[in-house]
Design a protein around this motif. Sequence first.
Motif, PDB file in Angstrom:
ATOM      1  N   ASP A 104     -13.229  -6.946 -13.428  1.00 14.96           N
ATOM      2  CA  ASP A 104     -13.252  -5.922 -13.081  1.00 14.96           C
ATOM      3  C   ASP A 104     -12.153  -4.695 -13.456  1.00 14.96           C
ATOM      4  N   ILE A 105     -12.767  -4.153 -15.124  1.00 10.95           N
ATOM      5  CA  ILE A 105     -12.617  -3.221 -15.559  1.00 10.95           C
ATOM      6  C   ILE A 105     -13.368  -2.048 -15.553  1.00 10.95           C
ATOM      7  N   GLU A 106     -12.444  -0.820 -15.581  1.00  7.54           N
ATOM      8  CA  GLU A 106     -12.494   0.739 -15.320  1.00  7.54           C
ATOM      9  C   GLU A 106     -12.067   1.037 -16.383  1.00  7.54           C
ATOM     10  N   GLN A 107     -12.751   2.084 -17.205  1.00  3.44           N
ATOM     11  CA  GLN A 107     -12.281   2.656 -17.981  1.00  3.44           C
ATOM     12  C   GLN A 107     -11.710   4.208 -17.131  1.00  3.44           C
ATOM     13  N   ILE A 108     -10.127   5.418 -17.569  1.00  2.00           N
ATOM     14  CA  ILE A 108     -10.265   5.709 -16.631  1.00  2.00           C
ATOM     15  C   ILE A 108      -9.616   7.230 -17.433  1.00  2.00           C
ATOM     16  N   ALA A 109      -9.511   7.036 -18.678  1.00  2.00           N
ATOM     17  CA  ALA A 109      -8.994   8.359 -19.435  1.00  2.00           C
ATOM     18  C   ALA A 109      -9.388   7.646 -20.771  1.00  2.00           C
ATOM     19  N   VAL A 110      -9.573   9.043 -21.561  1.00  2.00           N
ATOM     20  CA  VAL A 110     -10.114   8.532 -23.203  1.00  2.00           C
ATOM     21  C   VAL A 110      -8.836   9.897 -23.432  1.00  2.00           C
TER      22      VAL A 110
END
Length: 183
Positions: A104-110
Amino acid sequence: MQNLTWKIISSTYIHKGPWATLRKDVCQMPDGRVVPGYFVLEYPNWGNAVAITDEGKILLVRQYRHAAQIVSLELPGGVIEPGEAPEDGIKRELLEETGYSFNDIEQIAVVYANPATGNNHTYCYIAKNGKKTNAQNLDAHEEIVVEEYTIAEVKQLLAENKIAQALHCTNLFYALMKLGELK
């Protein structure tokens, strides 16, 4: 909207290395003025993750950082390899540095460390339900101690300025906001 973008007239490499490259650009500003020497540091892109175990603990790593000459408490992460998808890179880094696997991996910002002088960016993730599946698989010059903290303890570490890596603090704040833990 006013055009603020500079045009690169020429680029010259001063140093090329695996972790940092320095180039000198000659640029033209929108109004025609020429900038005769703008120095740019090229770094690979990075990723880091707020890694939460299936017991609800946040994994932090402690390691020596020679440039600053400090032992630093950080998020797990590292370089995204050329041609590697950022999510694959962070999964690899998490497994190598901590021995934990996450589905369960989610990109939340760059975010950018310093867009004035560096061209790379950092992918910020939140990884949940981690399970210890492997031993660490560290690079030749890495010595990493994995530590587990509660969310309350991580908030206290941030409040006491105990996490020195700015990009990691940024990711922690984004993750705490997403988890509803900033009050």
